[in-house]
Design an enzyme around this catalytic site. Structure first.
Site, short mmCIF file in Angstrom:
data_model
loop_
_atom_site.label_atom_id
_atom_site.label_comp_id
_atom_site.label_asym_id
_atom_site.label_seq_id
_atom_site.Cartn_x
_atom_site.Cartn_y
_atom_site.Cartn_z
N LYS A 1 0.86 -1.19 0.00
CA LYS A 1 0.00 0.00 0.00
C LYS A 1 0.89 1.24 0.00
O LYS A 1 1.78 1.39 0.86
CB LYS A 1 -0.87 -0.04 1.27
CG LYS A 1 -2.30 0.42 1.04
CD LYS A 1 -3.14 0.09 2.25
CE LYS A 1 -4.40 0.92 2.27
NZ LYS A 1 -5.15 0.74 3.52
O1 G3P Z 1 -7.63 1.62 5.42
C1 G3P Z 1 -8.15 2.64 4.65
C2 G3P Z 1 -9.51 3.14 5.07
O2 G3P Z 1 -10.45 2.13 4.99
C3 G3P Z 1 -9.54 3.94 6.35
O3 G3P Z 1 -10.85 4.19 6.78
O4 G3P Z 1 -12.39 4.85 8.57
O5 G3P Z 1 -9.97 5.49 8.76
O6 G3P Z 1 -11.45 6.62 7.10
P1 G3P Z 1 -11.18 5.35 7.85
#
Ligand code: G3P
Length: 217
Positions: A83
């Protein structure tokens, strides 16, 4: 649509993975920090459990360091997807690894223009962040729609759309309706997907009706 668990907590992952409908795992530096474990140990334990793609993110923002961190992460297991952030250095690192046939996941995508460049850099997945766009009053799902149109216009672009930063069931459903290739979500969201009040009510009726007969199978 592939369903990924967005977590670095091994017991949480193990719990939903046992359902048999989870295709892989995505992590990020925040989730790794929350696990309280050494990053490589946390990723290795997840890869030992999960057969599908496991996204592991670099911590560095500098190209040379991304390459060295990327090599270290890929060496953990064969199912690692690296990533990388959607920055100039991240795109260069994506091109570097995709040229070697390795899988990458370009993260922190907030515009269709960014997604176009990620595809040009050979990203295996692009991760548009739906919830964080909604958080600032924009339309996260519209971004999925725009990326889908652009990628469909150019069939030579093979990047898969991985809907991320999912906050609710509608995000999952609308991503699926638009044809997102994958969606990553917290374990609790996966459990919400199969729950329905009428399923519970229906079961209660069946249970009572059959009990009144005294029959069993
Ligand atoms: O891992 C990437 C993403 O899914 C993060 O989500 O909830 O931290 O905006 P969030």
């Amino acid at each position: 649509m592939k369903i990924f668990v967005d977590s670095a907590n091994l017991s949480e992952i193990s719990d939903v993975y046992s359902l048999g409908i989870v295709d892989g795992v995505t992590t990020n530096p925040t989730l790794i920090a929350r696990s309280g474990k050494d990053p490589k140990t946390a990723i290795k334990e997840i890869c030992d459990l999960v057969k599908g793609d496991v996204s592991a993110e670099v911590f560095s923002e500098n190209f040379d360091e991304m390459i060295s961190e990327g090599k270290a992460l890929y060496s953990i297991a064969e199912n690692i997807v690296l990533k990388l952030p959607l920055t100039e250095d991240g795109l260069k690192a994506c091109k570097y690894f995709s040229n070697k046939g390795l899988k990458t996941n370009i993260t922190l995508c907030f515009s269709a223009a960014q997604a176009l460049l990620a595809a040009k850099a050979g990203a295996y997945y692009i991760s548009p962040f739906i919830g964080r766009l909604d958080d600032i009053g924009q339309d996260g799902i519209k971004l999925i729609e725009e990326i889908k149109i652009i990628y469909s216009n150019y069939p030579n672009l093979k990047t898969q759309i991985l809907a991320a930063s999912i906050r609710n069931i509608d995000h999952v459903l609308e991503s699926a309706i638009l044809g997102a290739d994958a969606a990553t979500m917290p374990p609790s969201m996966i459990k919400e997907l199969y729950k329905h009040a009428l399923t519970d009510k229906g079961l209660e009726i069946f249970r009572k009706d059959i009990a009144s007969t005294g029959h069993s199978i």
